[in-house]
Design an enzyme around this catalytic site. Structure first.
Site, PDB file in Angstrom:
ATOM      1  N   THR A 122       0.835  -1.199   0.000  1.00 23.93           N
ATOM      2  CA  THR A 122       0.000   0.000   0.000  1.00 23.93           C
ATOM      3  C   THR A 122       0.871   1.250   0.000  1.00 23.93           C
ATOM      4  OG1 THR A 122      -1.851  -1.095   1.085  1.00 23.93           O
ATOM      5  CG2 THR A 122      -1.710   1.287   1.345  1.00 23.93           C
TER       6      THR A 122
ATOM      7  N   ASN B 109      -4.077 -10.342   7.553  1.00 22.36           N
ATOM      8  CA  ASN B 109      -3.693  -9.080   8.198  1.00 22.36           C
ATOM      9  C   ASN B 109      -4.820  -8.351   8.921  1.00 22.36           C
ATOM     10  OD1 ASN B 109      -1.202  -9.647   7.191  1.00 22.36           O
ATOM     11  ND2 ASN B 109      -1.111  -7.962   5.730  1.00 22.36           N
TER      12      ASN B 109
ATOM     13  N   ASN C 249      -3.242  -5.396  12.831  1.00 21.37           N
ATOM     14  CA  ASN C 249      -4.580  -4.826  12.946  1.00 21.37           C
ATOM     15  C   ASN C 249      -5.436  -5.525  14.000  1.00 21.37           C
ATOM     16  OD1 ASN C 249      -4.312  -2.756  10.931  1.00 21.37           O
ATOM     17  ND2 ASN C 249      -4.328  -4.394   9.411  1.00 21.37           N
TER      18      ASN C 249
END
Length: 376
Positions: free
Chosen positions: A24, A183, A240
């Site tokens: 990202t 994730n 996360n």
């Protein structure tokens, strides 16, 4: 077998076993791919110097699926057209590229959601993690917003969003897709007991918690074919706020579900994403060999891809032990010709962490090649 040998992953014929992992970069204003992104991917696409396969940055399947500022999407005709410049650029270099399909679930912020609504999740449990917003052009990490629990009646619509996104990816010229089930994002949130406290058909038992993943994968495979579909898993990552105290039986069950689907590949993050490879959850170390065995015992024949902190010696060791593909993440940020550098043992450029998220060409398309040429 070595890292520079050709490989087959379903319908994908790859010139090497080097994979560029999804990264990202927050450089898609308006959720649209752009010419800068096309340059970035093209620089890494030549299979002789870069990656045998590129996996795009995570790409939202819907507006609701967005969780970070300036990430791309794949739900509209405009987005399909925008991505076409990327796939054309990669294919012009002889490369192969698949799109990673993403719904962040609870890892979002109300300012990124349609109408400023709460993010959605299996259960109304706030993720103890951060997301990225851009303030005056600068990346800022902020706490995620409290999510609302999805009603079971909403889930078929999200499954359809995945199916539609997969069709759009193929329409945009991609060679396939990777479903992001890792994730701590939405599919992973359903899988793990720490984020899924539902009492309906999508919560409780391992079979129920894996139901949403099964629904999504079945829909995507039906739409574009298993041989153009991959999946990413991260059995023990804490990323996360992902947690489960019994990951071994959970992910072996997932592997058995995936076996009959005829997938192109299974992409496994070992340990903590971007962190220690020996990280564990629960009472014992995760057995990755047993995960692979569960997959192959269920007639799984897709290529087996490993990821997390790999260098050349570790990659060669993984291939010797049966892996088919090795994914490299951050090294590809600073080394567009990483394949060539691995082949000759370096030197390697050092990535500038300050430019990872958001910004312009700096730290994105301006890293030097070993031999500056037409792709620089």
């Amino acid at each position: 077998m070595n890292l520079f040998d050709s490989c087959t992953a379903g319908a994908l014929r790859l010139a090497s076993r080097i994979v560029m992992a999804p990264l990202t970069r927050n450089r898609a204003p308006g959720a649209l791919a752009n010419a800068r992104m096309a340059t970035y991917y093209r620089q890494r696409a030549n299979p002789a110097t870069g990656a045998g396969l590129i996996i795009t940055e995570a790409t939202a399947i819907s507006h609701q699926g967005q969780g970070y500022a300036d990430v791309p999407g794949i739900w509209s005709k405009e987005q399909v057209a925008a991505w076409k410049q990327v796939t054309d650029a990669v294919h012009a270099e002889g490369g192969k590229i698949v799109m990673q399909l993403w719904h962040v679930g609870r890892v979002s912020h109300t300012s990124l959601q349609p109408g400023g609504a709460a993010p959605v999740a299996p259960s109304a449990i706030t993720a103890k993690t951060k997301t990225v917003l851009l303030v005056n052009g600068q990346a800022q990490f902020v706490d995620t917003s409290t999510p609302r629990a999805l009603d079971a009646a909403e889930l078929p619509g999200i499954v359809q969003d995945y199916r539609h996104a997969a069709a759009n990816a193929i329409a945009a010229g991609f060679d396939g897709v990777e479903v992001h089930a890792a994730n701590g994002y939405l599919i992973d949130q359903f899988l793990r007991s720490g984020s899924n406290q539902r009492s309906d058909a999508y919560g409780g038992s391992i079979e129920n918690r894996a139901r949403f993943l099964l629904d999504v994968m079945s829909a995507v495979v039906a739409e574009i074919g298993g041989d153009r579909t991959g999946i990413r898993l991260s059995p023990v990552t804490p990323a996360n706020d992902a947690s489960d105290d019994q990951p071994q039986p959970l992910f072996e069950h997932v592997a058995r579900l995936l076996g009959p689907m005829g997938l192109a590949y299974v992409h496994v993050i070992e340990g903590s994403t971007g962190g220690p490879r020996d990280h564990q959850q629960g009472g014992q170390a995760f057995d990755y060999a047993a995960l692979r065995q569960a997959y192959t015992a269920a007639k799984g024949q897709g290529a087996w891809m490993l990821n997390n902190g790999y260098d050349l010696p570790l990659a060669e060791q993984a291939l010797a032990q049966g892996a088919d593909l090795v994914a490299f993440g951050r090294p590809f940020i600073a080394n567009p010709d990483l394949g060539a550098r691995l082949r000759q043992g370096g030197p390697f450029n050092t990535p500038d962490r300050k430019t990872f998220y958001g910004g312009d060409d700096t730290g994105y398309t301006d890293y030097p090649f070993l031999q500056q040429g037409s792709t620089s």
